[in-house]
Design a protein around this motif. Structure first.
Motif, mmCIF file in Angstrom:
data_model
loop_
_atom_site.group_PDB
_atom_site.id
_atom_site.type_symbol
_atom_site.label_atom_id
_atom_site.label_comp_id
_atom_site.label_asym_id
_atom_site.label_seq_id
_atom_site.Cartn_x
_atom_site.Cartn_y
_atom_site.Cartn_z
ATOM 1 N N LYS A 128 5.802 1.826 13.489
ATOM 2 C CA LYS A 128 5.733 2.734 12.337
ATOM 3 C C LYS A 128 7.114 3.013 11.762
ATOM 4 O O LYS A 128 7.309 2.981 10.545
ATOM 5 C CB LYS A 128 5.064 4.047 12.751
ATOM 6 C CG LYS A 128 3.705 3.893 13.400
ATOM 7 C CD LYS A 128 3.107 5.228 13.784
ATOM 8 C CE LYS A 128 3.898 5.938 14.872
ATOM 9 N NZ LYS A 128 3.879 5.247 16.164
ATOM 10 N N SER A 129 8.053 3.308 12.643
ATOM 11 C CA SER A 129 9.405 3.624 12.177
ATOM 12 C C SER A 129 10.028 2.418 11.485
ATOM 13 O O SER A 129 10.660 2.541 10.427
ATOM 14 C CB SER A 129 10.285 4.068 13.352
ATOM 15 O OG SER A 129 9.766 5.235 13.957
ATOM 16 N N ARG A 130 9.855 1.255 12.078
ATOM 17 C CA ARG A 130 10.414 0.051 11.472
ATOM 18 C C ARG A 130 9.783 -0.220 10.118
ATOM 19 O O ARG A 130 10.462 -0.626 9.163
ATOM 20 C CB ARG A 130 10.203 -1.133 12.410
ATOM 21 C CG ARG A 130 10.637 -2.459 11.845
ATOM 22 C CD ARG A 130 12.086 -2.483 11.409
ATOM 23 N NE ARG A 130 12.999 -2.425 12.521
ATOM 24 C CZ ARG A 130 14.327 -2.434 12.373
ATOM 25 N NH1 ARG A 130 14.864 -2.458 11.156
ATOM 26 N NH2 ARG A 130 15.107 -2.371 13.429
ATOM 27 N N LEU A 131 8.477 0.013 9.986
ATOM 28 C CA LEU A 131 7.810 -0.177 8.705
ATOM 29 C C LEU A 131 8.400 0.746 7.649
ATOM 30 O O LEU A 131 8.675 0.324 6.521
ATOM 31 C CB LEU A 131 6.310 0.085 8.872
ATOM 32 C CG LEU A 131 5.453 0.024 7.608
ATOM 33 C CD1 LEU A 131 5.526 -1.351 6.968
ATOM 34 C CD2 LEU A 131 3.998 0.382 7.934
ATOM 35 N N ALA A 178 6.369 16.219 -4.344
ATOM 36 C CA ALA A 178 6.703 14.960 -3.676
ATOM 37 C C ALA A 178 5.445 14.332 -3.082
ATOM 38 O O ALA A 178 4.769 14.969 -2.264
ATOM 39 C CB ALA A 178 7.729 15.206 -2.583
ATOM 40 N N PRO A 179 5.094 13.100 -3.460
ATOM 41 C CA PRO A 179 3.983 12.423 -2.784
ATOM 42 C C PRO A 179 4.355 12.122 -1.335
ATOM 43 O O PRO A 179 5.503 11.797 -1.033
ATOM 44 C CB PRO A 179 3.801 11.142 -3.600
ATOM 45 C CG PRO A 179 5.112 10.921 -4.288
ATOM 46 C CD PRO A 179 5.708 12.279 -4.505
ATOM 47 N N VAL A 180 3.375 12.242 -0.435
ATOM 48 C CA VAL A 180 3.640 12.114 0.997
ATOM 49 C C VAL A 180 2.657 11.110 1.594
ATOM 50 O O VAL A 180 1.449 11.209 1.387
ATOM 51 C CB VAL A 180 3.477 13.466 1.724
ATOM 52 C CG1 VAL A 180 3.857 13.324 3.196
ATOM 53 C CG2 VAL A 180 4.308 14.535 1.052
ATOM 54 N N VAL A 181 3.179 10.150 2.334
ATOM 55 C CA VAL A 181 2.365 9.175 3.057
ATOM 56 C C VAL A 181 2.720 9.254 4.530
ATOM 57 O O VAL A 181 3.897 9.202 4.894
ATOM 58 C CB VAL A 181 2.588 7.742 2.529
ATOM 59 C CG1 VAL A 181 1.861 6.729 3.409
ATOM 60 C CG2 VAL A 181 2.104 7.633 1.086
ATOM 61 N N ALA A 182 1.702 9.412 5.376
ATOM 62 C CA ALA A 182 1.900 9.435 6.828
ATOM 63 C C ALA A 182 1.474 8.102 7.404
ATOM 64 O O ALA A 182 0.325 7.682 7.239
ATOM 65 C CB ALA A 182 1.091 10.567 7.457
ATOM 66 N N GLU A 221 0.822 -1.199 0.000
ATOM 67 C CA GLU A 221 0.000 0.000 0.000
ATOM 68 C C GLU A 221 0.868 1.266 0.000
ATOM 69 O O GLU A 221 0.564 2.247 -0.678
ATOM 70 C CB GLU A 221 -0.928 0.003 1.215
ATOM 71 C CG GLU A 221 -1.888 1.177 1.295
ATOM 72 C CD GLU A 221 -2.895 1.198 0.150
ATOM 73 O OE1 GLU A 221 -3.064 0.171 -0.532
ATOM 74 O OE2 GLU A 221 -3.507 2.267 -0.085
ATOM 75 N N ILE A 222 1.962 1.240 0.760
ATOM 76 C CA ILE A 222 2.877 2.381 0.758
ATOM 77 C C ILE A 222 3.428 2.613 -0.644
ATOM 78 O O ILE A 222 3.465 3.741 -1.144
ATOM 79 C CB ILE A 222 4.034 2.151 1.751
ATOM 80 C CG1 ILE A 222 3.519 2.147 3.189
ATOM 81 C CG2 ILE A 222 5.111 3.229 1.586
ATOM 82 C CD1 ILE A 222 4.559 1.704 4.197
ATOM 83 N N GLU A 223 3.866 1.523 -1.286
ATOM 84 C CA GLU A 223 4.433 1.644 -2.620
ATOM 85 C C GLU A 223 3.410 2.199 -3.606
ATOM 86 O O GLU A 223 3.723 3.048 -4.450
ATOM 87 C CB GLU A 223 4.953 0.289 -3.089
ATOM 88 C CG GLU A 223 5.732 0.350 -4.390
ATOM 89 C CD GLU A 223 6.438 -0.948 -4.715
ATOM 90 O OE1 GLU A 223 6.883 -1.097 -5.856
ATOM 91 O OE2 GLU A 223 6.534 -1.814 -3.833
ATOM 92 N N THR A 224 2.156 1.730 -3.478
ATOM 93 C CA THR A 224 1.102 2.211 -4.370
ATOM 94 C C THR A 224 0.839 3.695 -4.159
ATOM 95 O O THR A 224 0.709 4.475 -5.111
ATOM 96 C CB THR A 224 -0.192 1.420 -4.131
ATOM 97 O OG1 THR A 224 0.041 0.041 -4.442
ATOM 98 C CG2 THR A 224 -1.327 1.947 -4.995
ATOM 99 N N ARG A 225 0.765 4.101 -2.910
ATOM 100 C CA ARG A 225 0.448 5.502 -2.623
ATOM 101 C C ARG A 225 1.592 6.442 -2.985
ATOM 102 O O ARG A 225 1.360 7.565 -3.429
ATOM 103 C CB ARG A 225 0.077 5.662 -1.155
ATOM 104 C CG ARG A 225 -1.198 4.928 -0.778
ATOM 105 C CD ARG A 225 -1.698 5.389 0.569
ATOM 106 N NE ARG A 225 -2.868 4.645 1.010
ATOM 107 C CZ ARG A 225 -3.664 5.016 1.992
ATOM 108 N NH1 ARG A 225 -3.403 6.135 2.648
ATOM 109 N NH2 ARG A 225 -4.710 4.304 2.341
ATOM 110 N N LEU A 226 2.809 5.999 -2.782
ATOM 111 C CA LEU A 226 3.948 6.838 -3.173
ATOM 112 C C LEU A 226 4.106 6.911 -4.680
ATOM 113 O O LEU A 226 4.605 7.901 -5.214
ATOM 114 C CB LEU A 226 5.242 6.319 -2.540
ATOM 115 C CG LEU A 226 5.400 6.506 -1.036
ATOM 116 C CD1 LEU A 226 6.691 5.869 -0.557
ATOM 117 C CD2 LEU A 226 5.374 7.990 -0.657
ATOM 118 N N GLY A 227 3.679 5.853 -5.369
ATOM 119 C CA GLY A 227 3.777 5.844 -6.820
ATOM 120 C C GLY A 227 5.171 5.525 -7.310
ATOM 121 O O GLY A 227 6.067 5.160 -6.537
ATOM 122 N N PRO A 228 5.407 5.698 -8.610
ATOM 123 C CA PRO A 228 6.733 5.390 -9.169
ATOM 124 C C PRO A 228 7.785 6.362 -8.659
ATOM 125 O O PRO A 228 7.482 7.456 -8.190
ATOM 126 C CB PRO A 228 6.517 5.549 -10.684
ATOM 127 C CG PRO A 228 5.346 6.469 -10.806
ATOM 128 C CD PRO A 228 4.460 6.174 -9.634
#
Length: 873
Positions: free
Chosen positions: A243-246, A230-234, A214-221
């Motif tokens: 969270k930090s480890r993820l 810059a795309p941003v995911v919180a 999901e992170i990869e999808t939301r950040l995009g290529p």
């Protein structure tokens, strides 16, 4: 050091300049780069020679444009077929191996030979607007052959993904983002910047694949172009959830695709600037600005680098309060060309931030982690899988708690049942921790920490109790070498304790730098146990420890390498001590840290610390003690720097009165107070009174220190400036020259105090029409202050204004305008950030207006220019 061999596969007529720039940029002492022309001989052995080299090389860079290049046939093709009789079955080249069949060019063969030998292959094609070299010919037949070549390559399972390049620089960037950089890194010849604090957990990282996807999808290529938002995911969740480890694991999985992977602790606005600035260092981006002392300038250098190098990933960690979140939102507007991951407990963010919830691990994943984490280290039992599920439930399936439990079980060689028994026996004690102050943390997390804590030796326990009062920021390991007054130094024992704490995951040591971090929750629980009298209280010892380490003059940039790594820890422990009523070194430490901040022009942070220190000293010593005078003097200096002269004056007079009563009329400390009050009187145009105080201060220090002491130079400088203001130039000049000579001998040629002396002497030279000499001194002063404080410090603004005034006087109007605008930008930004107007701001604005009037600008145009300065980003 390993030898790297690369081959550049291009059609010379179309891409010679690209090839040669790549070859020049990649060639190093142990990097060999070959091209086709290196293997052209008079006979027919070219293809065999290419084959020999490619078979032995590390990778091939293959540019595919519109031209095919010369065909390979005859004896050289026959030799290749004899070398590899099964070539037609290994690669889709059967038609090209027939005697009467079509021919591949040498350049096309180079790509196929790379695939034949399993070599890493980078394929790049030009975009329609990419430039071509002088021999380029547009031939539809050759274009069709090249397109067919690409299609044929794509039919091979091992075909690597290609890239399209826009020009020379873009191609070079893409090459260095490919396997080529990995080869250079492995050979110790280059580096891909990354500041991740921990290694990947590998297979121990359980239950997060859906989140990773999901992170990869939301950040995009991966962002390829500068200027792209810059795309941003919180990543949002409770403390200890992982969270930090993820974020770190996501970074490790994408490491080879990013040009840089950067990790920034962002738990406060000050930390954001400090840690962004830290990326300038050798372990980060290794920028030239690492030599600067001004954090804001270093942070800006990092932002400039990010804007110019698309393809990065930035992790902003522990954004857990509103102040930090506000600072991050402001930072995001300045970022482009990369991707941003935020870890935070806050749920509410602006629309530009994509929020992704991070919950506890699923029960099966938590159990699987414990089973693998302790494999071969625990005492195994038949019911381990079932008991691991129960432990996961006990610990609330929190990732951090599970890691600590696994470390404890492994260290003690316990069974799972034995671990459950140990923590259950202490449950009553731990539940007492679940008071309102800790309700945001599950009790099971505290249980894990308690179980680990009680297994520590006394030295490690004492160290942890002291570390609990410091900041969550990185702690330099050099602190362990500092002894507390009354205690014997034992750095070896302290390092042993550090290793013990690391072994139970109660802190994390950096692999990149001699520093470590204690998690904020570990610190909070450890502090709470001391406050509840469950452990010996170490706040006073922690205060004395940092006080002993925080040595040096905070006003002298030469002391900053020692003081800056301890700044946040000194602030934290002094604040805890003040809140708990612990005196000792509290006021001194508050004063020292505040003075460091004042010197950096961080007025907003410094002022409350000065006021707190003053209150402490007054409570301890009463109203008329020298310690109180020192606090009054420091606070007054800040008030004067922030243009609150009416508030500053009574404090300075009170400080002088106290010290005259305490030390007598002729003590050097009294000279300091006289000098400071005189400066304020001069600023308020009471020049005669100021001159009397300055002469008295000079007389005291000449009698106390002799003629060549820096204190004497300070008084000479100040008195000369006043004499210059009253047009006594002949008396002022020798005093200024003497002050400069003393300080150059005392501090060296490039110290900020020398810059002050240079500026003042230059001003006098300007007044006496020695303009060339004055300009040289002004420029030297500017150079010193920029090197000492960075580009955006008020001292630099002062130098810029001085130089602009001289340039205006010598009719260099356009150059003067550049200086004025830069000066005003510094002062206005400082005012907007700090909330204080610099005393010289209006003066510089007036100077700028005069310049614009001389240049013939209308009143409307002048106001527009002034207004634009206040609207800058």
């Amino acid at each position: 050091m390993a030898q790297v061999k690369l081959f550049l596969s291009t059609v010379s007529a179309e891409f010679r300049s690209y090839r040669e720039r790549l070859r020049h940029g990649l060639t190093r002492p142990n990097v060999e780069v070959k091209v086709q022309e290196d293997f052209i001989v008079s006979g027919n052995e070219t293809l065999e020679m290419l084959d020999d080299y490619i078979k032995d090389c590390d990778g091939v860079i293959h540019l595919v444009g519109d031209m095919t290049g010369s065909p390979a046939g005859g004896p050289t093709l026959t030799a290749i077929k004899e070398r590899y009789p099964d070539l037609a079955t290994r690669l889709p080249l059967a038609e090209f191996l027939q005697a009467a069949g079509p021919k591949l060019s040498y350049t096309q063969w180079e790509a196929w030979l790379a695939l034949l030998h399993g070599k890493r292959l980078f394929i790049a094609t030009p975009t329609p607007g990419a430039g071509r070299d002088g021999g380029y010919l547009q031939d539809p037949a050759q274009q069709a052959l090249q397109q067919a070549h690409l299609v044929r390559l794509k039919s091979v399972e091992r075909y690597p993904a290609g890239v399209a390049f826009r020009g020379h620089d873009h191609l070079a960037t893409e090459v260095l983002r490919s396997f080529v950089l990995d080869l250079l890194v492995s050979a110790g010849l280059s580096r891909r910047p990354q500041t991740l604090p921990y290694a990947s957990l590998g297979s121990l990282f359980k239950g997060r694949q859906v989140l990773l996807n999901e992170i990869e999808t939301r950040l995009g290529p991966i962002v390829e172009h500068a200027g792209v938002a810059a795309p941003v995911v919180a990543l949002v969740g409770q403390g200890g959830v992982g969270k930090s480890r993820l974020a770190i694991e996501q970074a490790w999985r994408q490491l080879g695709r990013h040009c840089a992977v950067l990790f920034v602790l962002a738990d406060s606005p000050a930390a954001i600037e400090r840690n962004l600035a830290g990326l300038c260092g050798e372990r980060g981006l290794d920028l030239s600005e690492k030599a600067l002392t001004e954090q804001a300038a270093q942070a800006q250098a990092v932002l400039t680098w990010l804007a110019a190098h698309p393809g990065w990933l930035l992790i902003l960690d522990n954004v857990d309060n509103e102040a930090a979140a506000t600072a991050v939102e402001s930072l995001l507007s300045q970022l482009s060309g990369g991707q941003v991951l935020i870890t935070t407990r806050l749920r509410n963010w602006s629309g530009s931030v994509q929020v992704l919830d991070v919950d506890v691990l699923a029960p099966d994943d938590a159990a699987a982690f414990l089973l693998e984490r302790t494999e071969g280290k625990r005492r195994a039992a038949e019911d381990d899988e079932a008991t691991a599920l129960l432990i996961g439930e006990d610990l609330g399936h929190l990732a951090l708690a599970l890691e600590q439990a696994g470390a404890y079980i492994s260290q003690r060689r316990l069974s799972f049942a034995g671990y459950r028994s140990e923590w259950q026996q202490r449950r009553a004690q731990v539940l007492a921790w679940n008071e309102p102050r800790l309700t945001q943390y599950p009790a099971s997390l505290a249980i894990t920490w308690l179980t680990s804590f009680e297994q520590l030796g006394e030295a490690a326990r004492t160290l942890l109790r002291r570390l609990a009062w410091l900041s969550p920021a990185p702690i330099p390991e050099s602190l362990l070498e500092v002894a507390i007054a009354g205690e014997a130094a034992n750095p070896g024992g302290a390092f042993d304790a550090l290793v013990e704490l690391e072994g139970l995951s109660l802190l994390n040591r950096s692999c990149e730098a001699p520093q470590f971090v204690v998690h904020r929750l570990v610190q909070e629980v450890t502090r709470l146990r001391q406050e509840l009298a469950q452990e010996p209280h170490e706040l006073a010892a922690a205060l004395a420890w940092i006080d002993a380490a925080f040595v040096g003059d905070p006003q002298d940039v030469r002391s900053w390498p020692v003081l800056e790594p301890l700044e946040s820890h000194a602030k934290a422990v002094a604040s805890f001590a003040a809140g708990a009523g612990v005196t000792g070194a509290t006021a001194r430490l508050l004063n020292q840290v505040a003075t460091l901040l004042l010197t950096k022009a961080a007025y907003y942070e410094a002022e409350p610390m000065y006021r707190l220190a003053l209150g402490i000293e007054e409570n301890i010593y009463g109203q008329d003690h020298p310690n109180v005078a020192m606090c009054l003097n420091n606070l007054a200096a800040l008030l004067q720097a922030t243009n609150r002269l009416a508030e500053a004056e009574p404090l300075k007079r009170r400080a002088l009165r106290i010290d005259e009563s305490s030390y007598g009329q002729d003590h050097p400390i009294v000279a300091v107070r006289l000098n400071n009050l005189a400066q304020l009187l001069q600023d308020t145009n009471r020049l005669a009174d100021a001159e009397l105080l300055m002469r008295r201060a000079l007389q005291i220090d000449e009698a106390s220190y002799g003629q060549d002491h820096p204190n004497v130079a300070r008084h000479l400088n100040n008195l000369a400036a006043l004499l210059q203001a009253t047009n006594q130039l002949s008396e002022a000049e020798p005093s200024l020259c003497l002050a400069l000579r003393i300080d150059e001998a005392s501090y060296g040629q490039d110290h900020p105090i020398v810059a002050i002396r240079l500026s003042n002497l230059a001003a006098l030279l300007q007044d006496t029409h020695q303009l060339s000499e004055a300009e040289l001194m002004y420029r030297r002063a500017l150079q010193i202050d920029e090197a000492s404080y960075g580009q955006d410090h008020p001292s630099v603004a002062r130098d810029l204004n001085n130089l602009a005034q001289l340039l205006r006087a010598t009719n260099k109007l356009s150059k003067a305008e550049v200086m004025y605008r830069r000066c005003l930008q510094i002062l206005i930004v400082s005012m907007q950030q700090q909330g204080y107007q610099h005393p010289n701001l209006q003066t510089v604005i007036n100077n700028y207006i005069i310049l614009l009037q001389v240049q013939g600008f209308s009143e409307e145009a002048i106001q527009a220019k002034i207004g634009s300065l206040y609207q800058q980003d």
